[in-house]
Design a protein around this motif. Sequence first.
Motif, PDB file in Angstrom:
ATOM      1  N   PRO A 181      -6.916   7.148   7.861  1.00  0.00           N
ATOM      2  CA  PRO A 181      -7.471   6.475   6.686  1.00  0.00           C
ATOM      3  C   PRO A 181      -6.376   5.937   5.774  1.00  0.00           C
ATOM      4  CG  PRO A 181      -7.660   8.863   6.472  1.00  0.00           C
ATOM      5  CD  PRO A 181      -7.203   8.585   7.871  1.00  0.00           C
ATOM      6  N   LEU A 187      -5.009   5.614   2.204  1.00  0.00           N
ATOM      7  CA  LEU A 187      -5.172   6.433   0.998  1.00  0.00           C
ATOM      8  C   LEU A 187      -4.362   5.819  -0.125  1.00  0.00           C
ATOM      9  CD1 LEU A 187      -4.677   9.845   2.838  1.00  0.00           C
ATOM     10  CD2 LEU A 187      -6.852   8.956   1.948  1.00  0.00           C
ATOM     11  N   GLU A 208      -0.542  -1.872  11.933  1.00  0.00           N
ATOM     12  CA  GLU A 208      -1.217  -1.732  10.615  1.00  0.00           C
ATOM     13  C   GLU A 208      -2.585  -2.396  10.599  1.00  0.00           C
ATOM     14  OE1 GLU A 208       0.336   0.477   9.219  1.00  0.00           O
ATOM     15  OE2 GLU A 208       2.493   0.147   9.305  1.00  0.00           O
ATOM     16  N   LEU A 213       3.840   8.651   1.123  1.00  0.00           N
ATOM     17  CA  LEU A 213       3.334   7.306   1.377  1.00  0.00           C
ATOM     18  C   LEU A 213       2.043   7.088   0.595  1.00  0.00           C
ATOM     19  CD1 LEU A 213       3.821   7.194   5.253  1.00  0.00           C
ATOM     20  CD2 LEU A 213       5.474   6.709   3.468  1.00  0.00           C
ATOM     21  N   MET A 259      -4.337   1.275   9.819  1.00  0.00           N
ATOM     22  CA  MET A 259      -4.944   2.033   8.717  1.00  0.00           C
ATOM     23  C   MET A 259      -6.424   1.677   8.628  1.00  0.00           C
ATOM     24  SD  MET A 259      -1.995   1.951   5.821  1.00  0.00           S
ATOM     25  CE  MET A 259      -1.426   0.349   6.334  1.00  0.00           C
ATOM     26  N   TYR A 310       0.810  -1.231   0.000  1.00  0.00           N
ATOM     27  CA  TYR A 310       0.000   0.000   0.000  1.00  0.00           C
ATOM     28  C   TYR A 310       0.837   1.273   0.000  1.00  0.00           C
ATOM     29  CZ  TYR A 310       1.333  -1.195   4.771  1.00  0.00           C
ATOM     30  OH  TYR A 310       2.052  -1.587   5.867  1.00  0.00           O
ATOM     31  N   ARG A 329       3.343   1.053  14.093  1.00  0.00           N
ATOM     32  CA  ARG A 329       1.953   0.677  13.826  1.00  0.00           C
ATOM     33  C   ARG A 329       1.863  -0.819  13.526  1.00  0.00           C
ATOM     34  NH1 ARG A 329      -0.951   5.032   9.865  1.00  0.00           N
ATOM     35  NH2 ARG A 329      -0.839   6.879  11.193  1.00  0.00           N
TER      36      ARG A 329
HETATM   37  N1  5AD Z   1      -2.251   5.323   3.278  1.00  0.00           N
HETATM   38  C1  5AD Z   1      -2.302   5.651   4.592  1.00  0.00           C
HETATM   39  N2  5AD Z   1      -1.311   5.383   5.456  1.00  0.00           N
HETATM   40  C2  5AD Z   1      -0.217   4.777   4.968  1.00  0.00           C
HETATM   41  N3  5AD Z   1       0.916   4.376   5.583  1.00  0.00           N
HETATM   42  C3  5AD Z   1       1.720   3.810   4.662  1.00  0.00           C
HETATM   43  N4  5AD Z   1       1.128   3.830   3.456  1.00  0.00           N
HETATM   44  C4  5AD Z   1      -0.077   4.418   3.622  1.00  0.00           C
HETATM   45  C5  5AD Z   1      -1.167   4.711   2.753  1.00  0.00           C
HETATM   46  N5  5AD Z   1      -1.127   4.411   1.467  1.00  0.00           N
HETATM   47  C6  5AD Z   1       1.110   4.494   7.016  1.00  0.00           C
HETATM   48  C7  5AD Z   1       1.437   3.151   7.651  1.00  0.00           C
HETATM   49  C8  5AD Z   1       2.801   3.355   8.252  1.00  0.00           C
HETATM   50  C9  5AD Z   1       2.835   4.846   8.449  1.00  0.00           C
HETATM   51  C10 5AD Z   1       4.193   5.442   8.564  1.00  0.00           C
HETATM   52  O1  5AD Z   1       2.173   5.348   7.310  1.00  0.00           O
HETATM   53  O2  5AD Z   1       0.483   2.900   8.666  1.00  0.00           O
HETATM   54  O3  5AD Z   1       2.993   2.673   9.457  1.00  0.00           O
END
Ligand code: 5AD
Length: 364
Positions: free
Chosen positions: A234, A236, A163, A316, A204, A67, A161
Amino acid sequence: MISVTEISKKTNFSKEDIIRLLSITDKNEQKELLRKAYSVKDKTVGRKVYLRGLIEFSNLCQKNCLYCGIRSANAKVTRYSLTDEEILAVTEFAVKNQFTGIVLQSGEQSNRDFTQRITNLITRIKQATHHELRITLSVGEQSFNTYKEWFEAGAERYLLRIETSSEELYRKIHPDNALHSFKTRLQCLENIQQIGYQTGTGVMIGLPFQTIENLADDLLFIKQMNIDMVGMGPYLEHVNTPFFIYKDSLLPINERLNLSLRMIAILRLLMPDINIVATTALQTITPMGREMGLKAGANVVMPNLTPGKYRGNYLLYDNKPCIDEDADECINCLANRMKMIGEEIANDYGDSIHFTQRKNRVVM
Ligand code: 5AD
Ligand code: SF4
Ligand code: FES
């Protein structure tokens, strides 16, 4: 069906209660839940916002989460790493701007050069700031000894996290290999807590394949793990990730926002004395997202202090805000925004009350 008023009067929620609250669709019920959470926040941690200056010091990452925009397989990212001097300059700026804590965040690296460098950095930051800044680390999974070394060097808090608390869902959102193991992640979180860090985790919200029941389990996991700080926001989409193919099957963005706000509110009711972050991902959905998070029970904001020239490379997810702004602009912007919603920016450390009480109980 049991009413929101009835449930939020309880002090202990069943999984069914949580599912009921997460499933709210009625606007008035949502308002009632958020209002209740805000009043609990007011009575426990106060109507105060704690700022933690976020330094995204490197986007190098050995992992390949399906993700995430800075996953190692994304060749379109320009990789960077701030020098120690650049990082120290940011911490100096943080102290000048009355910050009491910073968060050092990066992608995950676990070689000895990296871990040694962090140890040295912690020592240098502590010295240069006369031990006035609390340091939170957010640099992924490491060995027990590495976590211990960093703690002994002076880092007080760690964010990792989980996750998702569902091992099954965890497997679906990560590649299937030893570098992405749910059991290892959980073990790391337990190690962090055992070593004595103020322990932060999060999930997330609105991930592909995720159910409301998964989210209810996430909240119960956080409670049962006795977590001190939570950052959850959220999910994303990011265009250069394998998960982009699911973009049309996700919860509509407004529903993802409202669900995230309900997660925050329920967590505040479940754990009145922890620190909860109003995340940047909320602000990505709508400019007032973080303020909405604070109104739903969150009490921490992490303004981005990463030097402007690197910001565009720590994406991210798509549409991340403030990538053309600099730290000064974000701090001013935030001060005005907090005033607007009647929240005061706190100037004490804001250690998680939950942590302090947990620690005192252990000592006694
Ligand atoms: N959308 C939202 N949160 C994200 N993270 C990583 N990719 C995404 C995404 N696409 C979050 C993860 C990670 C934190 C640093 O950013 O939860 O632990
Ligand atoms: Fe790396 Fe974290 Fe992104 Fe996973 S979520 S690819 S560990 S930066
Ligand atoms: Fe960055 Fe508003 S928080 S400009």
